[in-house]
Design an enzyme around this catalytic site. Structure first.
Site, short mmCIF file in Angstrom:
data_model
loop_
_atom_site.label_atom_id
_atom_site.label_comp_id
_atom_site.label_asym_id
_atom_site.label_seq_id
_atom_site.Cartn_x
_atom_site.Cartn_y
_atom_site.Cartn_z
N ALA A 65 0.65 -1.39 -0.26
CA ALA A 65 -0.28 0.07 0.05
C ALA A 65 0.93 1.39 0.58
CB ALA A 65 -1.09 0.14 0.77
N GLU B 298 -1.22 9.32 -4.62
CA GLU B 298 -0.23 10.67 -4.04
C GLU B 298 -1.25 11.78 -4.15
OE1 GLU B 298 0.96 7.94 -5.48
OE2 GLU B 298 3.19 7.52 -4.56
N GLU C 239 6.32 2.33 -7.04
CA GLU C 239 7.76 2.25 -7.03
C GLU C 239 8.26 1.72 -5.94
OE1 GLU C 239 7.64 6.24 -4.35
OE2 GLU C 239 8.14 7.31 -5.66
C1 1HE Z 1 -1.62 1.73 6.18
C2 1HE Z 1 -1.84 1.91 4.88
C3 1HE Z 1 -0.67 2.50 4.49
C4 1HE Z 1 -3.20 -0.17 5.01
N1 1HE Z 1 -0.13 3.14 5.16
N2 1HE Z 1 -1.56 2.03 7.10
N3 1HE Z 1 -0.78 4.57 -0.32
C5 1HE Z 1 -2.53 4.85 -0.48
O1 1HE Z 1 -3.24 5.52 -0.21
C6 1HE Z 1 -3.18 3.33 -0.01
C7 1HE Z 1 -3.78 2.97 1.52
N4 1HE Z 1 -3.91 1.92 1.84
C8 1HE Z 1 -5.36 1.40 1.19
O2 1HE Z 1 -5.96 2.10 0.43
C9 1HE Z 1 -6.53 0.41 1.88
O3 1HE Z 1 -4.89 -0.08 2.55
C10 1HE Z 1 -5.88 -1.00 0.70
C11 1HE Z 1 -6.34 -0.54 -0.44
C12 1HE Z 1 -4.13 -1.16 0.31
C13 1HE Z 1 -5.95 -1.67 1.60
O4 1HE Z 1 -7.50 -2.07 1.31
P1 1HE Z 1 -7.81 -3.44 2.75
O5 1HE Z 1 -9.68 -2.90 2.99
O6 1HE Z 1 -7.80 -4.32 2.67
O7 1HE Z 1 -7.40 -2.38 4.27
P2 1HE Z 1 -7.58 -1.39 5.43
O8 1HE Z 1 -9.02 -2.13 5.88
O9 1HE Z 1 -7.80 -0.23 4.50
O10 1HE Z 1 -6.33 -1.23 6.03
C14 1HE Z 1 -5.54 -2.30 7.11
C15 1HE Z 1 -4.88 -2.23 7.68
O11 1HE Z 1 -3.72 -1.55 7.17
C16 1HE Z 1 -5.14 -0.67 8.44
O12 1HE Z 1 -4.40 -0.88 10.29
P3 1HE Z 1 -4.84 -0.99 10.94
O13 1HE Z 1 -4.19 -0.61 12.60
O14 1HE Z 1 -6.48 0.24 10.80
O15 1HE Z 1 -5.65 -2.02 10.80
C17 1HE Z 1 -4.69 0.14 7.22
O16 1HE Z 1 -4.50 1.74 8.18
C18 1HE Z 1 -3.33 -0.24 7.06
N5 1HE Z 1 -2.67 0.27 6.39
N6 1HE Z 1 -2.15 1.20 3.91
C19 1HE Z 1 0.10 2.76 6.90
N7 1HE Z 1 0.01 3.60 2.96
C20 1HE Z 1 8.03 8.17 -0.88
S1 1HE Z 1 6.59 8.65 -1.37
C21 1HE Z 1 5.53 7.60 -1.58
C22 1HE Z 1 3.96 8.27 -1.71
C23 1HE Z 1 2.99 7.02 -0.84
O17 1HE Z 1 3.21 5.80 -1.46
S2 1HE Z 1 1.76 8.22 -1.33
C24 1HE Z 1 -0.13 6.55 -1.75
C25 1HE Z 1 0.04 5.64 0.06
#
Ligand code: 1HE
Length: 266
Positions: free
Chosen positions: A69, A141, A121
């Site tokens: 993610a 992003e 990435e």
């Molecule tokens: C996370 C992250 C994360 C999940 N950082 N904790 N990336 C994004 O914008 C993608 C963000 N994530 C999502 O959109 C969704 O999590 C998914 C589609 C990937 C998966 O959905 P799902 O329903 O299977 O999981 P969830 O319920 O959203 O998340 C489960 C747990 O993972 C939850 O934590 P919990 O403690 O509440 O159980 C979420 O917070 C955690 N989690 N994704 C931290 N990304 C060098 S610059 C690079 C810039 C970027 O990469 S921007 C893109 C960021």
């Protein structure tokens, strides 16, 4: 030389089989393999060590339903980083991904579920990407108020072109299925991505390591050079690789008519 067994890993599992194929497994499925600083540090350690440990190819995969993610948004929020702090975070990401792309060991990524943001990435620093039926690619992003910081402007733009990358970031467009192959985000789309990646890794591991080193480092370096310098560097690399001891038996087999011929399969 550092041994693979000496590495202290928390968020990544690492295994080496008897064929010299390493399996690197992102292991934070409960956080959808979000990339926190610990994971990036471990990637630096692993991909600094593999090329010097006699590894012939590496499979990069993930536990859970999603490859990654991207940036750990919760850690990023909690740390309340300054611009300078985050610049250093990004430099560490670059260190990890450059070790992968330029390390000389073929890396084949097994992709599933979300391959988004920093997850894309990471995947784009591998040499070959194999997707499964549920794999999707995105750069969210813009929607998070962020910008890419782990090399997407270089590697993702290189894979799919500037216009498609800008579209993904502005509109949130996701690619999946055959379209993802067609635009260049992955090279294979198969039912069983891991089986395909292992087949590719086993085949690549049959090549002399020096040939693979050139394929998995020289091409990337040459892309960064002027055509004139790249032609010179190519001649120098070919001078070393094409006269290596390991090639002699293969050339002898071809010259004596006993080598396999290059024919299409299937
Ligand atoms: C996370 C992250 C994360 C999940 N950082 N904790 N990336 C994004 O914008 C993608 C963000 N994530 C999502 O959109 C969704 O999590 C998914 C589609 C990937 C998966 O959905 P799902 O329903 O299977 O999981 P969830 O319920 O959203 O998340 C489960 C747990 O993972 C939850 O934590 P919990 O403690 O509440 O159980 C979420 O917070 C955690 N989690 N994704 C931290 N990304 C060098 S610059 C690079 C810039 C970027 O990469 S921007 C893109 C960021």
């Amino acid at each position: 030389m550092r041994d693979i067994a000496d590495l202290q890993l928390r968020n990544i599992q690492l295994d080496l089989d008897e064929e010299g194929i390493a399996t690197v497994v992102l292991d934070r499925p409960e956080k959808r393999n979000a990339l926190d600083l610990t994971t990036i540090d471990e990637l630096v350690e692993i991909f600094s060590t593999l090329p010097r440990a006699g590894v012939r190819a590496a499979i990069l995969k993930a536990n859970g339903d999603h490859f990654s993610a991207g940036l750990d948004l919760v850690e990023h929020h909690r740390e309340n980083r300054s611009a300078s702090d985050f610049m250093h975070v990004c430099l560490r990401w670059h260190e990890a991904f450059n070790k992968m792309e330029y390390g000389g060991v073929p890396i084949i990524a097994v992709l599933k579920g979300a391959v988004v943001g920093g997850g894309l990435e990471l995947a784009s620093a591998a040499h070959i990407r194999v997707a499964g039926p549920d794999t999707y690619f995105g750069l969210p992003e813009g929607q998070r108020g962020l910008f890419t910081g782990g090399g997407a402007t270089i590697r993702v733009a290189d894979l799919i072109g500037k216009a498609r990358m800008i579209d993904m970031m502005l509109s949130g467009r996701l690619y999946r299925g055959q379209e993802a192959v067609d635009v260049g985000l992955c090279q294979y789309l198969v039912e069983d991505a891991e089986a395909k990646a292992r087949e590719i890794a086993r085949n690549a591991a049959q090549n002399p390591p020096l040939s693979n080193f050139a394929i998995c480092s020289a091409i990337s370096h040459m892309q960064n050079m002027s055509a004139l310098d790249a032609a010179y560097a190519e001649a120098v690399v070919a001078g070393v690789v094409n006269t290596q001891e390991a090639a002699k038996a293969r050339l002898e087999a071809f010259a004596s008519g006993t080598a396999n011929k290059i024919v299409p399969q299937g």
